[in-house]
Design a protein around this motif. Structure first.
Motif, PDB file in Angstrom:
ATOM      1  N   TYR A   1     120.507  26.498   8.100  1.00 16.06           N
ATOM      2  CA  TYR A   1     121.298  27.670   7.748  1.00 16.06           C
ATOM      3  C   TYR A   1     122.458  27.799   8.715  1.00 16.06           C
ATOM      4  CZ  TYR A   1     122.651  32.551   7.235  1.00 16.06           C
ATOM      5  OH  TYR A   1     123.369  33.701   7.052  1.00 16.06           O
ATOM      6  N   ILE A   2     123.651  27.627   8.200  1.00 14.70           N
ATOM      7  CA  ILE A   2     124.884  27.859   8.957  1.00 14.70           C
ATOM      8  C   ILE A   2     125.726  28.760   8.065  1.00 14.70           C
ATOM      9  CG2 ILE A   2     126.897  26.843  10.079  1.00 14.70           C
ATOM     10  CD1 ILE A   2     125.308  24.165  10.126  1.00 14.70           C
ATOM     11  N   PRO A   3     125.792  30.044   8.367  1.00 16.51           N
ATOM     12  CA  PRO A   3     126.476  30.968   7.458  1.00 16.51           C
ATOM     13  C   PRO A   3     127.989  30.757   7.420  1.00 16.51           C
ATOM     14  CG  PRO A   3     125.849  32.113   9.472  1.00 16.51           C
ATOM     15  CD  PRO A   3     125.264  30.721   9.554  1.00 16.51           C
ATOM     16  N   SER A   4     128.533  30.983   6.247  1.00 17.81           N
ATOM     17  CA  SER A   4     129.986  31.037   6.098  1.00 17.81           C
ATOM     18  C   SER A   4     130.452  32.339   6.733  1.00 17.81           C
ATOM     19  CB  SER A   4     130.379  31.056   4.619  1.00 17.81           C
ATOM     20  OG  SER A   4     129.919  29.921   3.947  1.00 17.81           O
ATOM     21  N   SER A   5     131.604  32.325   7.355  1.00 18.50           N
ATOM     22  CA  SER A   5     132.137  33.576   7.896  1.00 18.50           C
ATOM     23  C   SER A   5     132.544  34.479   6.722  1.00 18.50           C
ATOM     24  CB  SER A   5     133.345  33.291   8.790  1.00 18.50           C
ATOM     25  OG  SER A   5     134.440  32.850   8.010  1.00 18.50           O
ATOM     26  N   TYR A   6     132.643  35.770   6.972  1.00 18.31           N
ATOM     27  CA  TYR A   6     133.061  36.698   5.919  1.00 18.31           C
ATOM     28  C   TYR A   6     134.484  36.387   5.462  1.00 18.31           C
ATOM     29  CZ  TYR A   6     128.797  39.321   6.559  1.00 18.31           C
ATOM     30  OH  TYR A   6     127.472  39.688   6.612  1.00 18.31           O
ATOM     31  N   THR A   7     135.341  35.991   6.403  1.00 20.94           N
ATOM     32  CA  THR A   7     136.707  35.602   6.050  1.00 20.94           C
ATOM     33  C   THR A   7     136.683  34.387   5.129  1.00 20.94           C
ATOM     34  OG1 THR A   7     137.525  36.420   8.177  1.00 20.94           O
ATOM     35  CG2 THR A   7     138.957  34.905   6.990  1.00 20.94           C
ATOM     36  N   ALA A   8     135.816  33.435   5.429  1.00 22.56           N
ATOM     37  CA  ALA A   8     135.707  32.233   4.599  1.00 22.56           C
ATOM     38  C   ALA A   8     135.285  32.586   3.182  1.00 22.56           C
ATOM     39  CB  ALA A   8     134.715  31.244   5.214  1.00 22.56           C
ATOM     40  N   VAL A   9     134.321  33.482   3.054  1.00 19.38           N
ATOM     41  CA  VAL A   9     133.854  33.883   1.726  1.00 19.38           C
ATOM     42  C   VAL A   9     134.985  34.542   0.942  1.00 19.38           C
ATOM     43  CG1 VAL A   9     132.322  35.486   0.497  1.00 19.38           C
ATOM     44  CG2 VAL A   9     131.414  34.046   2.345  1.00 19.38           C
ATOM     45  N   ARG A  10     135.659  35.490   1.553  1.00 19.28           N
ATOM     46  CA  ARG A  10     136.771  36.185   0.859  1.00 19.28           C
ATOM     47  C   ARG A  10     137.867  35.191   0.466  1.00 19.28           C
ATOM     48  NH1 ARG A  10     135.419  39.966   4.728  1.00 19.28           N
ATOM     49  NH2 ARG A  10     137.082  39.315   6.115  1.00 19.28           N
ATOM     50  N   ASN A  11     138.232  34.299   1.383  1.00 19.18           N
ATOM     51  CA  ASN A  11     139.275  33.305   1.089  1.00 19.18           C
ATOM     52  C   ASN A  11     138.852  32.349  -0.024  1.00 19.18           C
ATOM     53  OD1 ASN A  11     141.026  34.346   2.999  1.00 19.18           O
ATOM     54  ND2 ASN A  11     140.493  32.858   4.569  1.00 19.18           N
ATOM     55  N   ALA A  12     137.589  31.955  -0.025  1.00 19.48           N
ATOM     56  CA  ALA A  12     137.094  31.045  -1.067  1.00 19.48           C
ATOM     57  C   ALA A  12     137.196  31.690  -2.437  1.00 19.48           C
ATOM     58  CB  ALA A  12     135.644  30.658  -0.783  1.00 19.48           C
ATOM     59  N   LEU A  13     136.786  32.946  -2.527  1.00 20.82           N
ATOM     60  CA  LEU A  13     136.815  33.635  -3.816  1.00 20.82           C
ATOM     61  C   LEU A  13     138.240  33.899  -4.285  1.00 20.82           C
ATOM     62  CD1 LEU A  13     133.774  36.050  -3.347  1.00 20.82           C
ATOM     63  CD2 LEU A  13     133.830  33.744  -4.308  1.00 20.82           C
ATOM     64  N   GLU A  14     139.133  34.137  -3.339  1.00 19.01           N
ATOM     65  CA  GLU A  14     140.558  34.283  -3.683  1.00 19.01           C
ATOM     66  C   GLU A  14     141.122  32.962  -4.190  1.00 19.01           C
ATOM     67  OE1 GLU A  14     142.818  36.868  -3.755  1.00 19.01           O
ATOM     68  OE2 GLU A  14     141.052  38.147  -3.476  1.00 19.01           O
ATOM     69  N   LEU A  15     140.831  31.890  -3.466  1.00 17.55           N
ATOM     70  CA  LEU A  15     141.344  30.564  -3.824  1.00 17.55           C
ATOM     71  C   LEU A  15     140.879  30.160  -5.223  1.00 17.55           C
ATOM     72  CD1 LEU A  15     142.927  28.048  -2.873  1.00 17.55           C
ATOM     73  CD2 LEU A  15     140.800  27.207  -1.871  1.00 17.55           C
ATOM     74  N   ALA A  16     139.622  30.458  -5.547  1.00 15.04           N
ATOM     75  CA  ALA A  16     139.076  30.105  -6.862  1.00 15.04           C
ATOM     76  C   ALA A  16     139.371  31.172  -7.917  1.00 15.04           C
ATOM     77  CB  ALA A  16     137.571  29.879  -6.759  1.00 15.04           C
ATOM     78  N   LYS A  17     140.017  32.259  -7.489  1.00 14.34           N
ATOM     79  CA  LYS A  17     140.365  33.362  -8.398  1.00 14.34           C
ATOM     80  C   LYS A  17     139.125  33.893  -9.133  1.00 14.34           C
ATOM     81  CE  LYS A  17     145.141  31.799  -9.149  1.00 14.34           C
ATOM     82  NZ  LYS A  17     145.435  31.803  -7.796  1.00 14.34           N
ATOM     83  N   VAL A  18     138.072  34.168  -8.377  1.00  9.46           N
ATOM     84  CA  VAL A  18     136.811  34.649  -8.942  1.00  9.46           C
ATOM     85  C   VAL A  18     136.956  36.105  -9.369  1.00  9.46           C
ATOM     86  CG1 VAL A  18     134.382  35.145  -8.427  1.00  9.46           C
ATOM     87  CG2 VAL A  18     135.439  33.034  -7.593  1.00  9.46           C
ATOM     88  N   GLY A  19     136.503  36.385 -10.586  1.00 10.07           N
ATOM     89  CA  GLY A  19     136.558  37.748 -11.101  1.00 10.07           C
ATOM     90  C   GLY A  19     135.699  37.901 -12.335  1.00 10.07           C
TER      91      GLY A  19
END
Length: 182
Positions: A6-24
């Motif tokens: 278990y190596i967690p993604s940072s919260y910034t990484a999660v937000r950036n990933a969802l923005e990059l993939a345009k998740v909605g």
């Protein structure tokens, strides 16, 4: 396949990933090795149906608890299983933070199960043999430089690069010889 650390993604990484993939809304995000569920919680907040695939029962219970507390349990599904045994064909987005050796094996699964247009975000570790459509580097809340690799099934995967052609009919050599004589 077994557990991965278990190596967690940072919260910034999660937000950036969802923005990059345009998740909605309308998306179905699968987080492979979901850990504490931070990616699925954020995806559900953005209107996606989020599927946490987590083999560890402690983390699966934690994700379920966090989803209830956030009022998102109707938008989050927790699958307590090995992601190699999980059917991924319903996904429109995959989020992964996995070693390249695991990604290499998953790439075969992606080629077979994912629909064209499915977006895959790989955090910090690229998928061997696949070509990202975008690479995004950023500094997270801990000051670490991180990278997201965005892949799209049907563009990034080697199986989409094979030229498809129709069978060429055999040459009628007698016809060609007659033309050559004329």
């Amino acid at each position: 396949m077994g557990k991965v650390p278990y190596i967690p993604s940072s919260y910034t990484a999660v937000r950036n990933a969802l923005e990059l993939a345009k998740v909605g809304r309308g998306d179905v995000l699968y987080d492979l090795g979901a850990g504490d569920g931070r990616a699925v919680i954020e995806a559900a907040r953005r209107g996606a149906l989020a599927v946490a695939v987590e083999i560890d029962p402690s983390f699966s219970a934690l994700i379920s608890l966090k989803a209830r507390e956030a009022g998102l349990d109707d938008r989050i599904i927790v699958l307590e299983e090995d992601f190699f045994n999980t059917y991924l064909g319903f996904a429109t987005v995959i989020y992964q933070y996995l070693y390249p050796s695991i990604s290499r094996k998953l790439a075969l699964k992606y080629s077979k199960e994912l629909r064209k247009g499915t977006r895959i975000i790989a955090y910090n570790l690229p998928i061997p043999g696949w070509i990202p459509v975008k690479i995004y580097r950023f500094i997270d809340e801990n000051g670490a430089v991180s990278t997201h690799y965005l892949y799209i099934k049907g563009i990034s995967d080697p199986s989409s690069w094979i030229l498809k052609h129709e069978t060429i009919p055999p040459i009628n050599t007698e016809y060609v010889m007659n033309i050559a004589r004329d």
